[in-house]
Design an enzyme around this catalytic site. Structure first.
Site, PDB file in Angstrom:
ATOM      1  N   SER A 139       0.647  -1.254  -0.004  1.00  0.00           N
ATOM      2  CA  SER A 139       0.299  -0.486   0.364  1.00  0.00           C
ATOM      3  C   SER A 139       1.194   1.215   0.245  1.00  0.00           C
ATOM      4  O   SER A 139       2.081   0.999   0.344  1.00  0.00           O
ATOM      5  CB  SER A 139      -1.571  -0.012   1.211  1.00  0.00           C
ATOM      6  OG  SER A 139      -1.455   1.203   0.906  1.00  0.00           O
ATOM      7  N   TYR A 153      -1.811  -0.732  10.238  1.00  0.00           N
ATOM      8  CA  TYR A 153      -1.967  -0.849   8.481  1.00  0.00           C
ATOM      9  C   TYR A 153      -0.607  -0.613   7.849  1.00  0.00           C
ATOM     10  O   TYR A 153      -0.553  -1.682   7.113  1.00  0.00           O
ATOM     11  CB  TYR A 153      -3.035  -0.459   8.247  1.00  0.00           C
ATOM     12  CG  TYR A 153      -3.159  -1.482   6.838  1.00  0.00           C
ATOM     13  CD1 TYR A 153      -4.229  -2.263   6.442  1.00  0.00           C
ATOM     14  CD2 TYR A 153      -2.963   0.616   5.996  1.00  0.00           C
ATOM     15  CE1 TYR A 153      -4.279  -2.331   4.931  1.00  0.00           C
ATOM     16  CE2 TYR A 153      -3.177  -0.167   4.784  1.00  0.00           C
ATOM     17  CZ  TYR A 153      -4.087  -1.631   3.947  1.00  0.00           C
ATOM     18  OH  TYR A 153      -3.608  -1.244   3.138  1.00  0.00           O
TER      19      TYR A 153
HETATM   20  P1  NAP Z   1     -11.510  -5.367   0.797  1.00  0.00           P
HETATM   21  O1  NAP Z   1     -12.256  -5.259  -0.578  1.00  0.00           O
HETATM   22  O2  NAP Z   1     -11.613  -4.655   2.000  1.00  0.00           O
HETATM   23  O3  NAP Z   1     -11.397  -6.295   0.644  1.00  0.00           O
HETATM   24  C1  NAP Z   1     -10.613  -7.556   1.126  1.00  0.00           C
HETATM   25  C2  NAP Z   1     -10.731  -8.737   0.997  1.00  0.00           C
HETATM   26  O4  NAP Z   1      -9.751  -9.634   1.834  1.00  0.00           O
HETATM   27  C3  NAP Z   1     -12.010  -9.162   1.050  1.00  0.00           C
HETATM   28  O5  NAP Z   1     -12.071 -10.748   0.203  1.00  0.00           O
HETATM   29  C4  NAP Z   1     -11.599 -10.106   2.199  1.00  0.00           C
HETATM   30  O6  NAP Z   1     -12.354 -11.873   2.338  1.00  0.00           O
HETATM   31  C5  NAP Z   1     -10.591 -10.397   2.497  1.00  0.00           C
HETATM   32  N1  NAP Z   1     -10.170 -11.153   3.524  1.00  0.00           N
HETATM   33  C6  NAP Z   1      -9.813  -9.941   4.766  1.00  0.00           C
HETATM   34  N2  NAP Z   1      -9.578 -11.182   6.187  1.00  0.00           N
HETATM   35  C7  NAP Z   1      -8.890 -12.093   5.304  1.00  0.00           C
HETATM   36  C8  NAP Z   1      -8.460 -13.514   6.323  1.00  0.00           C
HETATM   37  N3  NAP Z   1      -7.974 -12.890   7.315  1.00  0.00           N
HETATM   38  N4  NAP Z   1      -8.621 -14.666   5.957  1.00  0.00           N
HETATM   39  C9  NAP Z   1      -8.637 -14.344   3.610  1.00  0.00           C
HETATM   40  N5  NAP Z   1      -9.376 -12.861   3.408  1.00  0.00           N
HETATM   41  C10 NAP Z   1      -9.200 -12.495   4.066  1.00  0.00           C
HETATM   42  O7  NAP Z   1      -9.905  -4.537   0.456  1.00  0.00           O
HETATM   43  P2  NAP Z   1      -9.416  -4.466  -0.861  1.00  0.00           P
HETATM   44  O8  NAP Z   1      -9.341  -3.338  -0.670  1.00  0.00           O
HETATM   45  O9  NAP Z   1      -9.724  -5.079  -2.390  1.00  0.00           O
HETATM   46  O10 NAP Z   1      -7.895  -4.435  -0.669  1.00  0.00           O
HETATM   47  C11 NAP Z   1      -7.181  -5.645  -1.181  1.00  0.00           C
HETATM   48  C12 NAP Z   1      -5.636  -5.527  -1.153  1.00  0.00           C
HETATM   49  O11 NAP Z   1      -4.755  -3.912  -1.880  1.00  0.00           O
HETATM   50  C13 NAP Z   1      -5.981  -5.295   0.445  1.00  0.00           C
HETATM   51  O12 NAP Z   1      -4.624  -5.867   0.860  1.00  0.00           O
HETATM   52  C14 NAP Z   1      -5.329  -3.965   0.852  1.00  0.00           C
HETATM   53  O13 NAP Z   1      -4.386  -3.944   1.858  1.00  0.00           O
HETATM   54  C15 NAP Z   1      -4.428  -2.873   0.161  1.00  0.00           C
HETATM   55  N6  NAP Z   1      -5.161  -2.498  -0.284  1.00  0.00           N
HETATM   56  C16 NAP Z   1      -6.005  -1.477  -0.815  1.00  0.00           C
HETATM   57  C17 NAP Z   1      -6.117  -0.687  -0.969  1.00  0.00           C
HETATM   58  C18 NAP Z   1      -8.042   0.649  -1.136  1.00  0.00           C
HETATM   59  O14 NAP Z   1      -6.886   1.858  -1.236  1.00  0.00           O
HETATM   60  N7  NAP Z   1      -8.663  -0.278  -1.149  1.00  0.00           N
HETATM   61  C19 NAP Z   1      -5.106   0.822  -0.893  1.00  0.00           C
HETATM   62  C20 NAP Z   1      -3.922   0.366  -0.806  1.00  0.00           C
HETATM   63  C21 NAP Z   1      -3.908  -1.228  -0.258  1.00  0.00           C
HETATM   64  P3  NAP Z   1     -14.466 -11.585   2.511  1.00  0.00           P
HETATM   65  O15 NAP Z   1     -14.423 -11.423   1.388  1.00  0.00           O
HETATM   66  O16 NAP Z   1     -14.253 -12.971   2.644  1.00  0.00           O
HETATM   67  O17 NAP Z   1     -14.390 -11.122   3.544  1.00  0.00           O
END
Ligand code: NAP
Length: 244
Positions: A139, A153
């Site tokens: 991130s 985080y």
């Molecule tokens: P999101 O929409 O909140 O989705 C998170 C996903 O991770 C969901 O599919 C969730 O499963 C899964 N998850 C969470 N805890 C878990 C666990 N203990 N075991 C297995 N699966 C788990 O998040 P996102 O924004 O798409 O983020 C995806 C990645 O990108 C993350 O690593 C996040 O830190 C990174 N990221 C995101 C952003 C942003 O702005 N969105 C920015 C920087 C980095 P369920 O569907 O079953 O709940």
């Protein structure tokens, strides 16, 4: 290809793009089975192959069970996307409980380590594998620190970056490339889990490109790093952050 957290947000976009690129995809989820099944159905409807696999990536026995299911149903593993991640409600470090810190670090750091370990055990030449690629979701928070929101985080993503660099060097001769992607402000549900569903809109003006990103724009970078087009890239990162 195994995409952790592949049922929603960035992971879902990665799973769909990977299937469109011809990969059979294991879509891991933690709690949201419906969303993961919908991704699997969309891939099948487009003529691809996918399965949904439940596992909490922070729990070793669940990770072992998930990889065994991938072996049985999809065959030889070629790639892993360590995408599963979480954050907790926005607060200053002085208010964070040990339980919160343990959950964030267990999911984002230990989960990525356990899945990377299992992938290496299958893809490394010294284990009889044929090589492959790993992409870890870091991130921009790893650089910016997320002050006042979630420094825990940000620190977990710093650890994911060290994992990426160290593992890349450790297994470069095994035919496995390990790279990372640093998303910026991307439109997904993760901001609501931090207590601010409108966070991307609030901060958009601070992005040089003037907008938040879409999950598909992150997926494109992940897919490129997984592909042979990135054959000489390992231990490196792509920022997908609109210049932020
Ligand atoms: P999101 O929409 O909140 O989705 C998170 C996903 O991770 C969901 O599919 C969730 O499963 C899964 N998850 C969470 N805890 C878990 C666990 N203990 N075991 C297995 N699966 C788990 O998040 P996102 O924004 O798409 O983020 C995806 C990645 O990108 C993350 O690593 C996040 O830190 C990174 N990221 C995101 C952003 C942003 O702005 N969105 C920015 C920087 C980095 P369920 O569907 O079953 O709940």
């Amino acid at each position: 290809m195994l995409v952790t957290g592949g049922g929603r947000g960035i992971g879902a976009a990665v799973a769909l793009a990977a299937a469109a690129a011809g990969h059979a995809v294991a879509v891991n989820y933690h709690r949201d089975e419906d969303s993961a099944q919908k991704v699997v159905e969309r891939i099948a409807a487009a003529g691809g192959k996918a399965i949904a696999l439940q596992a909490d990536v922070s729990q070793e026995e669940q990770v072992l069970r998930m990889f065994a299911a991938v072996d049985e149903t999809l065959g030889r593993l070629n790639g892993l996307v360590n995408n599963a991640g979480m954050l907790a409600p926005q607060m200053r470090v002085e208010h964070m409980t040990a339980a919160r810190l343990q959950q964030v670090l267990a999911t984002n750091v230990i989960g990525s380590f356990l899945c990377a370990r299992e992938a290496v055990r299958r893809m490394a030449r010294s284990h009889g594998g044929a090589g492959g690629a790993i992409v870890n979701l870091s991130s921009m928070a790893a650089k910016l620190g997320a002050p006042g929101e979630y420094v825990d985080y940000a620190a977990s993503k710093g650890a994911v970056e060290a994992l990426t660099i160290g593992l890349a060097k450790e297994i470069a001769a095994e035919g496995i490339r390990v790279n990372g992607v640093r998303p910026g402000l991307i439109h997904t549900d993760i901001h609501a889990s931090g207590g601010e569903p409108g966070r991307v809109q609030r901060l958009e003006a601070s992005v040089p490109m003037g907008r938040g990103g879409q999950p598909e724009e992150v997926a494109a970078a992940v897919l490129w790093l997984l592909s042979d087009a990135a054959s000489y890239c390992t231990g490196t990162f792509i920022d997908v952050s609109g210049g932020r």
